[in-house]
Design a protein around this motif. Structure first.
Motif, PDB file in Angstrom:
ATOM      1  N   GLY A 216     -15.806  -0.996  66.459  1.00 57.43           N
ATOM      2  CA  GLY A 216     -14.825  -2.058  66.546  1.00 57.43           C
ATOM      3  C   GLY A 216     -15.250  -3.284  65.753  1.00 57.43           C
ATOM      4  O   GLY A 216     -16.235  -3.269  65.023  1.00 57.43           O
ATOM      5  N   GLY A 217     -14.464  -4.334  65.883  1.00 52.32           N
ATOM      6  CA  GLY A 217     -14.747  -5.564  65.162  1.00 52.32           C
ATOM      7  C   GLY A 217     -13.552  -6.055  64.381  1.00 52.32           C
ATOM      8  O   GLY A 217     -12.405  -5.729  64.689  1.00 52.32           O
ATOM      9  N   LEU A 218     -13.839  -6.831  63.351  1.00 52.34           N
ATOM     10  CA  LEU A 218     -12.801  -7.447  62.519  1.00 52.34           C
ATOM     11  C   LEU A 218     -12.741  -6.739  61.168  1.00 52.34           C
ATOM     12  O   LEU A 218     -13.773  -6.522  60.527  1.00 52.34           O
ATOM     13  N   VAL A 219     -11.541  -6.391  60.743  1.00 51.83           N
ATOM     14  CA  VAL A 219     -11.357  -5.697  59.478  1.00 51.83           C
ATOM     15  C   VAL A 219     -10.056  -6.171  58.841  1.00 51.83           C
ATOM     16  O   VAL A 219      -9.126  -6.587  59.555  1.00 51.83           O
ATOM     17  N   GLN A 220     -10.003  -6.123  57.524  1.00 51.03           N
ATOM     18  CA  GLN A 220      -8.762  -6.482  56.834  1.00 51.03           C
ATOM     19  C   GLN A 220      -7.776  -5.316  56.879  1.00 51.03           C
ATOM     20  O   GLN A 220      -8.172  -4.152  56.997  1.00 51.03           O
TER      21      GLN A 220
ATOM     22  N   GLY B 126      -5.620  -2.346  55.927  1.00 51.10           N
ATOM     23  CA  GLY B 126      -5.942  -1.290  54.980  1.00 51.10           C
ATOM     24  C   GLY B 126      -7.338  -0.728  55.135  1.00 51.10           C
ATOM     25  O   GLY B 126      -7.664   0.306  54.553  1.00 51.10           O
ATOM     26  N   GLY B 127      -8.148  -1.392  55.918  1.00 55.89           N
ATOM     27  CA  GLY B 127      -9.522  -0.969  56.131  1.00 55.89           C
ATOM     28  C   GLY B 127      -9.650   0.104  57.194  1.00 55.89           C
ATOM     29  O   GLY B 127      -8.656   0.586  57.745  1.00 55.89           O
ATOM     30  N   SER B 128     -10.900   0.454  57.477  1.00 53.83           N
ATOM     31  CA  SER B 128     -11.200   1.520  58.430  1.00 53.83           C
ATOM     32  C   SER B 128     -12.259   1.069  59.424  1.00 53.83           C
ATOM     33  O   SER B 128     -13.104   0.218  59.115  1.00 53.83           O
ATOM     34  N   LEU B 129     -12.185   1.664  60.587  1.00 54.76           N
ATOM     35  CA  LEU B 129     -13.203   1.477  61.625  1.00 54.76           C
ATOM     36  C   LEU B 129     -13.355   2.785  62.383  1.00 54.76           C
ATOM     37  O   LEU B 129     -12.406   3.578  62.452  1.00 54.76           O
ATOM     38  N   ARG B 130     -14.531   2.970  62.969  1.00 52.09           N
ATOM     39  CA  ARG B 130     -14.732   4.110  63.851  1.00 52.09           C
ATOM     40  C   ARG B 130     -15.267   3.617  65.190  1.00 52.09           C
ATOM     41  O   ARG B 130     -16.257   2.882  65.231  1.00 52.09           O
ATOM     42  N   LEU B 131     -14.599   4.036  66.247  1.00 60.05           N
ATOM     43  CA  LEU B 131     -15.047   3.760  67.599  1.00 60.05           C
ATOM     44  C   LEU B 131     -15.754   4.981  68.157  1.00 60.05           C
ATOM     45  O   LEU B 131     -15.342   6.111  67.902  1.00 60.05           O
ATOM     46  N   SER B 132     -16.797   4.731  68.940  1.00 59.56           N
ATOM     47  CA  SER B 132     -17.502   5.794  69.629  1.00 59.56           C
ATOM     48  C   SER B 132     -17.484   5.529  71.118  1.00 59.56           C
ATOM     49  O   SER B 132     -17.374   4.372  71.562  1.00 59.56           O
ATOM     50  N   CYS B 133     -17.608   6.594  71.879  1.00 57.76           N
ATOM     51  CA  CYS B 133     -17.587   6.496  73.345  1.00 57.76           C
ATOM     52  C   CYS B 133     -18.590   7.514  73.870  1.00 57.76           C
ATOM     53  O   CYS B 133     -18.322   8.716  73.836  1.00 57.76           O
ATOM     54  N   ALA B 134     -19.745   7.035  74.310  1.00 58.73           N
ATOM     55  CA  ALA B 134     -20.817   7.909  74.779  1.00 58.73           C
ATOM     56  C   ALA B 134     -20.725   8.083  76.283  1.00 58.73           C
ATOM     57  O   ALA B 134     -20.717   7.092  77.022  1.00 58.73           O
ATOM     58  N   ALA B 135     -20.662   9.320  76.714  1.00 56.16           N
ATOM     59  CA  ALA B 135     -20.467   9.644  78.123  1.00 56.16           C
ATOM     60  C   ALA B 135     -21.769  10.078  78.770  1.00 56.16           C
ATOM     61  O   ALA B 135     -22.616  10.721  78.143  1.00 56.16           O
TER      62      ALA B 135
ATOM     63  N   LYS C  88     -23.203  16.097  71.952  1.00 56.89           N
ATOM     64  CA  LYS C  88     -23.710  14.717  72.029  1.00 56.89           C
ATOM     65  C   LYS C  88     -23.002  13.901  73.100  1.00 56.89           C
ATOM     66  O   LYS C  88     -23.259  12.704  73.241  1.00 56.89           O
ATOM     67  N   ASN C  89     -22.074  14.550  73.829  1.00 59.62           N
ATOM     68  CA  ASN C  89     -21.320  13.854  74.889  1.00 59.62           C
ATOM     69  C   ASN C  89     -20.653  12.591  74.351  1.00 59.62           C
ATOM     70  O   ASN C  89     -20.685  11.524  74.999  1.00 59.62           O
ATOM     71  N   THR C  90     -20.039  12.707  73.201  1.00 61.88           N
ATOM     72  CA  THR C  90     -19.464  11.532  72.552  1.00 61.88           C
ATOM     73  C   THR C  90     -18.062  11.819  72.035  1.00 61.88           C
ATOM     74  O   THR C  90     -17.793  12.879  71.464  1.00 61.88           O
ATOM     75  N   LEU C  91     -17.220  10.840  72.236  1.00 56.17           N
ATOM     76  CA  LEU C  91     -15.831  10.841  71.762  1.00 56.17           C
ATOM     77  C   LEU C  91     -15.722   9.835  70.630  1.00 56.17           C
ATOM     78  O   LEU C  91     -16.390   8.791  70.663  1.00 56.17           O
ATOM     79  N   TYR C  92     -14.875  10.139  69.656  1.00 55.76           N
ATOM     80  CA  TYR C  92     -14.711   9.249  68.502  1.00 55.76           C
ATOM     81  C   TYR C  92     -13.239   8.944  68.255  1.00 55.76           C
ATOM     82  O   TYR C  92     -12.354   9.742  68.578  1.00 55.76           O
ATOM     83  N   LEU C  93     -13.021   7.779  67.651  1.00 52.62           N
ATOM     84  CA  LEU C  93     -11.695   7.436  67.141  1.00 52.62           C
ATOM     85  C   LEU C  93     -11.895   6.863  65.744  1.00 52.62           C
ATOM     86  O   LEU C  93     -12.419   5.755  65.597  1.00 52.62           O
ATOM     87  N   GLN C  94     -11.528   7.639  64.742  1.00 48.94           N
ATOM     88  CA  GLN C  94     -11.564   7.176  63.361  1.00 48.94           C
ATOM     89  C   GLN C  94     -10.227   6.548  63.024  1.00 48.94           C
ATOM     90  O   GLN C  94      -9.186   7.195  63.151  1.00 48.94           O
ATOM     91  N   MET C  95     -10.256   5.300  62.610  1.00 50.12           N
ATOM     92  CA  MET C  95      -9.037   4.564  62.325  1.00 50.12           C
ATOM     93  C   MET C  95      -9.031   4.168  60.854  1.00 50.12           C
ATOM     94  O   MET C  95      -9.899   3.399  60.424  1.00 50.12           O
TER      95      MET C  95
ATOM     96  N   GLN D  34     -15.814   0.389  78.605  1.00 48.06           N
ATOM     97  CA  GLN D  34     -15.733  -1.060  78.854  1.00 48.06           C
ATOM     98  C   GLN D  34     -14.718  -1.764  77.954  1.00 48.06           C
ATOM     99  O   GLN D  34     -14.408  -2.940  78.180  1.00 48.06           O
ATOM    100  N   GLY D  35     -14.232  -1.066  76.956  1.00 46.60           N
ATOM    101  CA  GLY D  35     -13.277  -1.679  76.035  1.00 46.60           C
ATOM    102  C   GLY D  35     -13.961  -2.232  74.800  1.00 46.60           C
ATOM    103  O   GLY D  35     -15.091  -2.736  74.869  1.00 46.60           O
ATOM    104  N   THR D  36     -13.269  -2.119  73.674  1.00 43.52           N
ATOM    105  CA  THR D  36     -13.782  -2.612  72.392  1.00 43.52           C
ATOM    106  C   THR D  36     -12.666  -3.340  71.660  1.00 43.52           C
ATOM    107  O   THR D  36     -11.576  -2.792  71.496  1.00 43.52           O
ATOM    108  N   GLN D  37     -12.946  -4.540  71.213  1.00 42.81           N
ATOM    109  CA  GLN D  37     -11.944  -5.310  70.490  1.00 42.81           C
ATOM    110  C   GLN D  37     -11.867  -4.850  69.040  1.00 42.81           C
ATOM    111  O   GLN D  37     -12.886  -4.749  68.353  1.00 42.81           O
TER     112      GLN D  37
END
Length: 121
Positions: free
Chosen positions: A9-13, A15-24, A77-84, A113-116
């Motif tokens: 997460g974070g700030l992006v312009q 057209g950009g990309s981000l990847r979120l991870s979620c470790a269980a 790896k017990n992990t979920l991803y969201l590629q945006m 916990q949520g990611t902005q």
């Protein structure tokens, strides 16, 4: 205890990309279908973004993110991803990973916990 710990997460312009991870941890991740939800600013409510079955073979998305977002998981790896990709200002929200499927009973299950994510124009 059960934990879903989000990162990315974070700030992006636009057209950009981000990847979120979620470790269980604390439960058998591979047995659970998982989903991403988002809470947009201004109290517009909670929106279902998409989900993935426990085996990882089937994914679904809300129309507004189809072709731009990809949900995946690594059960080893017990992990979920969201590629945006191709992010738009309208994607600005707090993103949550949760157990469950679809847009019903969104208040149930285990939650991260949520990611902005903020997309500037």
């Amino acid at each position: 205890q059960v934990q879903l710990v989000q990162s990315g997460g974070g700030l992006v312009q636009a057209g950009g990309s981000l990847r979120l991870s979620c470790a269980a941890s604390g439960f058998t991740f591979s047995n659970y279908s998982m989903r991403w939800l988002r809470q947009t600013p201004g109290g517009k409510g909670l929106e279902w973004v998409g989900d993935i079955r426990s085996g990882g073979g089937t994914t679904r998305y809300v129309d507004s993110v189809k072709g731009r977002f990809t949900i995946s998981r690594d059960n080893a790896k017990n992990t979920l991803y969201l590629q945006m990709n191709s992010l738009e200002p309208e994607d600005t929200a707090v993103y949550y990973c949760t157990t469950g499927l679809g847009a019903t009973n969104m208040d149930r299950g285990y939650w991260g916990q949520g990611t902005q994510v903020t997309v500037s124009s």
